[in-house]
Design an enzyme around this catalytic site. Structure first.
Site, PDB file in Angstrom:
ATOM      1  N   HIS A 115      46.705  32.506  43.159  1.00  0.00           N
ATOM      2  CA  HIS A 115      47.712  31.509  42.757  1.00  0.00           C
ATOM      3  C   HIS A 115      49.102  32.107  42.598  1.00  0.00           C
ATOM      4  CE1 HIS A 115      47.813  32.404  38.310  1.00  0.00           C
ATOM      5  NE2 HIS A 115      46.589  32.812  38.515  1.00  0.00           N
ATOM      6  N   ASP A 125      49.802  38.395  37.086  1.00  0.00           N
ATOM      7  CA  ASP A 125      48.868  37.271  37.163  1.00  0.00           C
ATOM      8  C   ASP A 125      49.620  36.096  37.769  1.00  0.00           C
ATOM      9  OD1 ASP A 125      47.042  35.267  36.767  1.00  0.00           O
ATOM     10  OD2 ASP A 125      47.186  35.260  34.587  1.00  0.00           O
ATOM     11  N   GLU A 151      47.298  26.765  38.996  1.00  0.00           N
ATOM     12  CA  GLU A 151      46.154  27.446  38.382  1.00  0.00           C
ATOM     13  C   GLU A 151      46.307  27.582  36.879  1.00  0.00           C
ATOM     14  OE1 GLU A 151      43.459  30.545  36.906  1.00  0.00           O
ATOM     15  OE2 GLU A 151      45.635  30.450  36.738  1.00  0.00           O
ATOM     16  N   ASP A 196      41.935  37.079  41.492  1.00  0.00           N
ATOM     17  CA  ASP A 196      42.790  36.896  40.318  1.00  0.00           C
ATOM     18  C   ASP A 196      42.611  38.108  39.405  1.00  0.00           C
ATOM     19  OD1 ASP A 196      44.520  35.756  38.481  1.00  0.00           O
ATOM     20  OD2 ASP A 196      43.552  33.791  38.520  1.00  0.00           O
TER      21      ASP A 196
HETATM   22 ZN   LIG Z   1      45.602  34.065  37.115  1.00  0.00          ZN
END
Ligand SMILES: [Zn+2]
Length: 350
Positions: free
Chosen positions: A74, A191, A225, A246
């Site tokens: 994402h 992230d 996400e 991820d």
């Molecule tokens: Zn993530």
């Protein structure tokens, strides 16, 4: 299986750095989606398209047409929205994604208004000055009421801020503060931009070596996400298997670290698909990929979003170890390379 093609580390770090410096809070992830699309354009074997929700799809016809697959990461990140314009001209925040308020205190930020303009500012405690408030600065609980955005503009009233063109619902992006030192990559929003970079670099590795995936594979760069429904839509109905890429959760009690890619076998949404996870482990061992197996105690993924939406596929989750996730994050190039290699190995799996 032949040796894996070479991974271009410099390409990975350059693209990651560009992506990290492209603001993309959930809901305003388009700039990061567009950058990823631009970066994938030079690979003519990929058919690029968008979902109506704004996610990026890249379909790569494989050597074989049976058992089609999908891989996702994402591009959206944590962020905020203007909740309220206060009587002192400063802004109250509404959170986008799950993080604790203390992790954004003191951060620089950009407010994007609906006219396409942006304003710079910073996120501070309402009682920030030690010289004025003394011990209270350390004692105040950090929350939606005690933190505010101070705009770099002359305003001390609600009207003056409104006159700047700022309005309720404007998106707020936190400064990514990207630094690459001694192999470490430090930034907010690794992230999941670290994994978007790993996917794009995997495409480049195969493509540069004149290879294509064994099975037709759809890459989904999802854009919702962090609020829980990113990959709920977008994965073609004939796909049989979804690899989610991820970040891995690093910290006390965790097996993951910043130098390995992790296979997550269970998180808050329960166990992932055992058969697929086992195959990935076999693949990693075959190619001497540095991996760990882990369970993440407070974590959900786009794989679960797809499962919850009715996706009838096997799902597995891999990703680089990220320290201080949803705070000032850090990983190491070794983990990024291990992640990229695993994706490459998966794409080339017989
Ligand atoms: Zn993530």
């Amino acid at each position: 299986m032949p040796n894996l093609p070479e991974i271009n580390t410099q390409f990975l770090l350059d693209f990651l750095s560009k992506l990290l410096n492209t603001p993309s809070p959930t809901g305003l992830a388009e700039p990061a989606i567009a950058l990823t699309e631009q970066t994938l354009k030079p690979f003519p074997a990929l058919r690029l398209s968008r979902t109506r929700k704004g996610a990026l799809l890249a379909t790569w016809t494989g050597e074989r047409d049976d058992h089609p697959r999908a891989v996702t990461a994402h591009a959206d990140t944590l962020g905020g929205m203007v909740k309220e314009i206060k009587s002192n001209g400063r802004l109250k925040l509404s959170q986008i994604g799950g993080y604790t308020w203390n992790t954004i205190e003191g951060e620089g930020c950009t407010v994007f208004n609906r006219f396409g303009r942006s304003l710079r500012g910073s996120i501070l405690l309402t009682k920030a000055s030690s010289h004025v408030f003394g011990a209270e600065v350390g004692e105040m609980k950090r929350n939606a009421d005690s933190l505010e955005v101070r705009l770099d503009a002359r305003t001390s009233s609600e009207k003056e801020t409104l006159d700047l063109g700022v309005g309720i619902g404007d998106f707020i992006a936190f400064d990514p503060r990207v630094e690459i030192n001694a192999g470490f990559v430090r930034s907010r929003h690794l992230d999941d931009k670290a994994c978007v970079a790993a996917l794009v670099t995997a495409v480049k590795a195969l493509s540069d070596a004149g290879l294509k995936p064994t099975r037709t594979t759809t890459l989904l760069i999802s854009n919702y996400e962090e609020v829980g429904h990113g990959a709920a839509a977008g994965i073609p109905a004939n796909v049989e298997e979804l690899l989610v890429v991820d970040m891995a959760a690093v910290g006390e009690g965790q097996n993951s670290d910043e130098f390995h890619v992790s296979l997550c076998v269970k998180d808050s949404g329960g166990p992932y698909h055992q058969g697929m996870s086992d195959r990935l482990r076999t693949l990693a061992e075959k190619h001497a990929i540095l991996y760990k197996v882990d369970i993440y105690p407070h974590y959900g993924s786009d794989g679960e979003a797809f499962w919850a939406a009715g996706g009838d596929v096997a799902v597995a989750l891999i990703g680089p170890g990220v320290d201080a996730s949803h705070s000032y994050e850090r990983t190491h190039t070794e983990a990024l390379l291990a992640t990229t290699k695993w994706v490459v190995a998966y794409l080339l799996e017989e």
